[in-house]
Motif scaffolding. Structure first.
Motif, short mmCIF file in Angstrom:
data_model
loop_
_atom_site.label_atom_id
_atom_site.label_comp_id
_atom_site.label_asym_id
_atom_site.label_seq_id
_atom_site.Cartn_x
_atom_site.Cartn_y
_atom_site.Cartn_z
N UNK A 90 28.25 47.71 50.54
CA UNK A 90 27.56 46.47 50.19
C UNK A 90 26.43 46.74 49.21
N UNK A 91 25.68 47.81 49.48
CA UNK A 91 24.55 48.18 48.60
C UNK A 91 25.06 48.48 47.20
N UNK A 92 26.19 49.15 47.11
CA UNK A 92 26.74 49.50 45.80
C UNK A 92 27.28 48.28 45.06
N UNK A 93 27.85 47.32 45.80
CA UNK A 93 28.47 46.16 45.16
C UNK A 93 27.44 45.17 44.65
N UNK A 94 26.26 45.10 45.26
CA UNK A 94 25.24 44.13 44.85
C UNK A 94 24.78 44.35 43.41
N UNK A 95 24.43 45.58 43.00
CA UNK A 95 24.05 45.77 41.59
C UNK A 95 25.16 45.39 40.63
N UNK A 96 26.42 45.68 41.02
CA UNK A 96 27.54 45.32 40.15
C UNK A 96 27.63 43.82 40.00
N UNK A 97 27.46 43.09 41.11
CA UNK A 97 27.51 41.63 41.08
C UNK A 97 26.38 41.06 40.23
N UNK A 98 25.19 41.63 40.38
CA UNK A 98 24.02 41.17 39.60
C UNK A 98 24.26 41.42 38.12
N UNK A 99 24.77 42.62 37.78
CA UNK A 99 25.05 42.95 36.38
C UNK A 99 26.09 42.00 35.79
N UNK A 100 27.11 41.67 36.61
CA UNK A 100 28.15 40.77 36.14
C UNK A 100 27.58 39.39 35.83
N UNK A 101 26.70 38.91 36.72
CA UNK A 101 26.07 37.59 36.50
C UNK A 101 25.20 37.62 35.26
N UNK A 102 24.42 38.68 35.11
CA UNK A 102 23.54 38.80 33.94
C UNK A 102 24.36 38.85 32.65
N UNK A 122 27.38 37.58 32.17
CA UNK A 122 27.93 36.25 31.90
C UNK A 122 26.86 35.33 31.32
N UNK A 123 25.62 35.44 31.89
CA UNK A 123 24.51 34.63 31.39
C UNK A 123 24.20 34.95 29.94
#
Length: 427
Positions: free
Chosen positions: A2-14, A16-17
């Protein structure tokens, strides 16, 4: 995990933004480009609509003049019929004498047509715009393979480099204020690409040939090739190119000139539908008009030219004492300075007995004697020159004037001796 996936999710959102913001910026740029092109289209169509309105108004005016002339003739006819029915001989003679004193003049109906130079130059400006956009797209395709430039930068650069590469530091032309504002906005909000737009504009100068314009003036008339080609060559080269042209090519700029009755001196006879001029031994008692020459036996053409290229020919049936030239409409109509070439508002060549000379601003220059019975006049308003040529199998230059014209120009003619006859050729 979960800890590893959160930065990936944040990077993906950034990501896309950021991509969404970039897309919005690009859409904004292209929307502005489309708006500018649409504005140019509306301006161009308005020019044509205004010209159409001008010609229609002229039609209406001439229709009114002809209607008035018809009523005048009808009234005269009624008076003649009334005189013919008069039984009293004395009253009949009085009526006949009164009718003889009445004079009717033919109504002058000029040629009415749309300004072909204006139409052509307006159409040419649309072609220039299309060619510039096509060039930008073509260059993008070529550069895309190299991976060196983006379409947004290339399109913006093409627009910024309009008006003869206004952004180049080597020219004195100021950058269009609209694009200066866009450049400032680009700089203030940050670059669209790691290489800033301002840098891109400066580095893109090599992609466009000198003289390439996006929005050409509708006042520019057609030249030897495209308008850009005419702007790229010097005045001397432009003049030389016209001197090399055969008469058949010059005729594409032909202007059929007619003489303006209201400017004719009282001793200048106009005939053959206002295309032939000669000198009378006695005054003709023309009606007063503020545009009429009072001291010099001169007459102007009815047509005037403020832009474009125009060519007309004058036949010299006897050229011992005459002059052919051009002048501003503001030239004096009375006094010694109203003589063609004796002021700063006129240019001419003059035959005075066996001597040929050119005149401007009261300065005379004697010219080699050229035997000719027909003179061709080529006026290039934007190029700033007028040429007088001896028309024959091969055009021989008699003289050329180079200057920057500031007013509309009229064909002008001077006749002195009673045997002098000049005729305007309908080419």
């Amino acid at each position: 995990q979960t800890v590893l996936l959160k930065p990936v999710s944040v990077c993906s959102c950034l990501l896309q933004e950021a991509a969404s913001r970039k897309k919005d910026l690009i859409r904004s740029e292209f929307s502005e480009i489309k708006a500018l092109i649409e504005e140019r289209e509306n301006q161009t169509l308005k020019v044509i609509a205004d010209e159409e309105k001008r010609v229609c108004n002229k039609f209406d005016y001439i229709y009114g003049v002809l209607g008035s002339k018809k009523n005048e003739i009808q009234s005269l006819r009624d008076q003649i019929e009334m005189a013919l029915t008069e039984d009293d001989d004395i009253l009949f003679l009085k009526r006949a004498a009164a009718l003889q004193r009445m004079s009717t003049k033919d109504a002058f109906v000029p040629v009415i047509e749309m300004d072909q130079n204006l139409i052509h130059s307006t159409y040419q400006s649309a072609i220039n715009l299309k060619d510039t956009v096509k060039l930008a797209v073509t260059l993008y395709r070529e550069k895309k393979a190299e991976g060196t430039v983006s379409l947004g930068e290339l399109a913006f650069s093409a627009l910024a480099l309009s008006s003869n590469e206004a952004s180049s530091p080597s020219t004195n032309t100021e950058v269009n204020p609209v694009w200066s504002r866009r450049l400032n906005q680009k700089t203030s909000r940050g670059p669209l690409h790691p290489e800033g737009v301002c840098d891109c504009v400066l580095s893109m100068q090599g992609f466009f040939p000198t003289g390439l314009t996006l929005f050409s003036s509708v006042d520019t008339a057609p030249a030897t090739g495209t308008l850009n080609a005419a702007a790229a060559v010097s005045t001397k080269e432009l003049i030389d190119s016209f001197l090399k042209k055969p008469r058949e090519e010059l005729l594409q700029y032909a202007a059929n000139i007619t003489l303006d009755y209201n400017t004719a001196h009282n001793k200048v006879i106009l005939s053959e539908r206002y295309t032939r001029m000669s000198v009378s031994d006695t005054p003709l008692n023309y009606n007063y008009h503020p545009q009429r020459f009072t001291d010099c036996s001169q007459v102007l053409g009815f047509q005037c030219f403020k832009r474009g290229i125009h060519y007309w020919e004058v036949e010299l049936q006897q050229n011992n004492f005459c002059g052919v030239g051009i002048c501003y409409g503001s030239m004096d109509r009375q006094g010694p300075e109203s003589r063609l070439g004796r002021n700063s508002s006129s240019w001419c060549i003059e035959w005075f007995n066996s001597k040929i000379s050119c005149w401007h601003n009261d300065v005379e220059k004697c010219l080699p004697n050229v035997k000719t019975t027909k003179v061709g006049v080529l006026l290039h308003c934007e190029g700033g020159f007028v040429m007088f040529m001896a028309v024959g199998e091969k055009h021989n230059l008699i003289y050329k004037f180079k200057t920057q014209f500031t007013e509309a120009l009229y064909p002008a003619f001077w006749l002195f001796s009673s045997g002098t006859v000049l005729s305007l050729c309908q080419v």
